[in-house]
Write a protein that holds these residues in place. Sequence first.
Motif, PDB file in Angstrom:
ATOM      1  N   VAL A   5       0.858  -1.194   0.000  1.00 15.56           N
ATOM      2  CA  VAL A   5       0.000   0.000   0.000  1.00 15.56           C
ATOM      3  C   VAL A   5       0.891   1.239   0.000  1.00 15.56           C
ATOM      4  CG1 VAL A   5      -1.710   1.336   1.274  1.00 15.56           C
ATOM      5  CG2 VAL A   5      -1.931  -1.144   1.132  1.00 15.56           C
ATOM      6  N   LEU A   6       0.738   2.053  -1.040  1.00 16.15           N
ATOM      7  CA  LEU A   6       1.576   3.242  -1.170  1.00 16.15           C
ATOM      8  C   LEU A   6       0.939   4.438  -0.460  1.00 16.15           C
ATOM      9  CD1 LEU A   6       4.207   4.031  -2.695  1.00 16.15           C
ATOM     10  CD2 LEU A   6       2.747   4.875  -4.531  1.00 16.15           C
ATOM     11  N   ILE A   7      -0.387   4.576  -0.658  1.00 12.80           N
ATOM     12  CA  ILE A   7      -1.125   5.690  -0.051  1.00 12.80           C
ATOM     13  C   ILE A   7      -2.350   5.141   0.653  1.00 12.80           C
ATOM     14  CG2 ILE A   7      -2.418   7.832  -0.508  1.00 12.80           C
ATOM     15  CD1 ILE A   7      -0.784   8.140  -3.087  1.00 12.80           C
ATOM     16  N   ARG A   8      -2.558   5.566   1.886  1.00 18.98           N
ATOM     17  CA  ARG A   8      -3.785   5.188   2.598  1.00 18.98           C
ATOM     18  C   ARG A   8      -4.460   6.450   3.113  1.00 18.98           C
ATOM     19  NH1 ARG A   8      -2.270   1.911   7.011  1.00 18.98           N
ATOM     20  NH2 ARG A   8      -3.036   3.298   8.615  1.00 18.98           N
ATOM     21  N   ILE A  31      -4.272   3.163  -2.158  1.00 21.79           N
ATOM     22  CA  ILE A  31      -3.670   3.046  -3.485  1.00 21.79           C
ATOM     23  C   ILE A  31      -2.479   2.107  -3.324  1.00 21.79           C
ATOM     24  CG2 ILE A  31      -2.675   4.288  -5.451  1.00 21.79           C
ATOM     25  CD1 ILE A  31      -5.426   5.459  -4.629  1.00 21.79           C
ATOM     26  N   LYS A  32      -2.488   1.029  -4.079  1.00 22.45           N
ATOM     27  CA  LYS A  32      -1.383   0.064  -3.971  1.00 22.45           C
ATOM     28  C   LYS A  32      -0.309   0.359  -5.007  1.00 22.45           C
ATOM     29  CE  LYS A  32      -4.187  -3.741  -2.166  1.00 22.45           C
ATOM     30  NZ  LYS A  32      -5.556  -3.265  -2.340  1.00 22.45           N
ATOM     31  N   ASP A 163       7.339   7.970  -7.143  1.00 17.51           N
ATOM     32  CA  ASP A 163       6.767   6.667  -6.795  1.00 17.51           C
ATOM     33  C   ASP A 163       5.312   6.570  -7.228  1.00 17.51           C
ATOM     34  OD1 ASP A 163       9.177   6.059  -5.721  1.00 17.51           O
ATOM     35  OD2 ASP A 163       8.618   6.513  -3.655  1.00 17.51           O
ATOM     36  N   VAL A 164       4.707   7.726  -7.472  1.00 20.47           N
ATOM     37  CA  VAL A 164       3.313   7.764  -7.924  1.00 20.47           C
ATOM     38  C   VAL A 164       3.143   9.053  -8.737  1.00 20.47           C
ATOM     39  CG1 VAL A 164       2.572   8.901  -5.768  1.00 20.47           C
ATOM     40  CG2 VAL A 164       0.866   7.743  -7.182  1.00 20.47           C
ATOM     41  N   ILE A 165       2.265   9.006  -9.745  1.00 22.55           N
ATOM     42  CA  ILE A 165       1.922  10.246 -10.459  1.00 22.55           C
ATOM     43  C   ILE A 165       0.424  10.483 -10.314  1.00 22.55           C
ATOM     44  CG2 ILE A 165       1.938  11.516 -12.636  1.00 22.55           C
ATOM     45  CD1 ILE A 165       4.297  10.005 -13.557  1.00 22.55           C
TER      46      ILE A 165
END
Length: 247
Positions: A5-8, A31-32, A163-165
Motif C-alpha cells: 500500500v503506497l497511499i492510505r 492506493i497500492k 513513486d506515484v503520479i
Amino acid sequence: MTDNVLIRVNDLKKHYNGGAVKALDGIDCEIKKGEVVVIIGPSGSGKSTLLRSLNLLEIPTSGQIYFEGTDITAKKVNINAHRQKMGMVFQHFNLFPNMTVLKNMTLAPVKLLGKQKAEAKEKALELLKRVGLEDRADAYPSQLSGGQKQRVAIVRSLAMNPDVILFDEPTSALDPEMVGEVLDVMKELAEDGMTMVVVTHEMGFAREVGDRVIFMDDGKILEEGTPEQIFGNPQNPRLKDFLSKVL
C-alpha cells in the motif's frame, strides 16, 4: 500496514464556509504500488479535491493521509520531501513559459534532487524521445500544441523518478484530436508499472487502463471496483444514472 500500500486515506474531510460545504466527507481509500486508480464522477463531486489532498495542495480539515507509511498530514512532516516522490500532472500543464522544454524538465532534478546538469539533461532527452518530442527540447511552451505541452508535463514529472503520479483531468483542456496522444503516453506508463491516480472524464481510458475505478459524488466514495464491475454491473443508483449520461 501492508507493504504494497503506497497511499492510505483515513476518514478524510475537507470543509469550506465553516462546514457548510463538504467537498470531502469522510473518504477512506488505499492506493497500492503499481496500481492505476481512476476517479470518476460528476463535476463538483470532490474528485480533484481528493487528488490534490494526496500531496497536500489542498489541506484537509481532518483525517489522515499515509504515504509510504508516513502520516503526511502530521504537523512536523517535511511535505516537500514527500512531494518529490509524488508527480503531479495538471489540467493546464503548468510549464514555465519563459523556459525551454529542456529547462522545464531539468530544473527540479538539478535543484531538488541535486543531479548534475549533464545527467539531468541526458535523462530529459531520453524521456522526450520516449514521447516523440526529442526534437522540441529547445522550443518554448508557447511553440507547442496542447497535446505536446501535456506530454512534456508528464515526462517532466517522470524526470523526478516519482513513486506515484497524480493526474488531475490531464486531457480536459485539450482539443479532441490531441487527447489520444496523451492517453497513449499514460497507457504506456501503466504498462511499465507506474502507480497512477487519475481524475478523468475519459471513460474509455478508465475502462481500458484502470485496475480500479472509484466513483465519487457529494464528497463521498459511493462505489469502487474493477472497471468490469463499475461499468458492467454498477450497483449504486447514482452511479447508474451518471453512466447513463456519459457512456
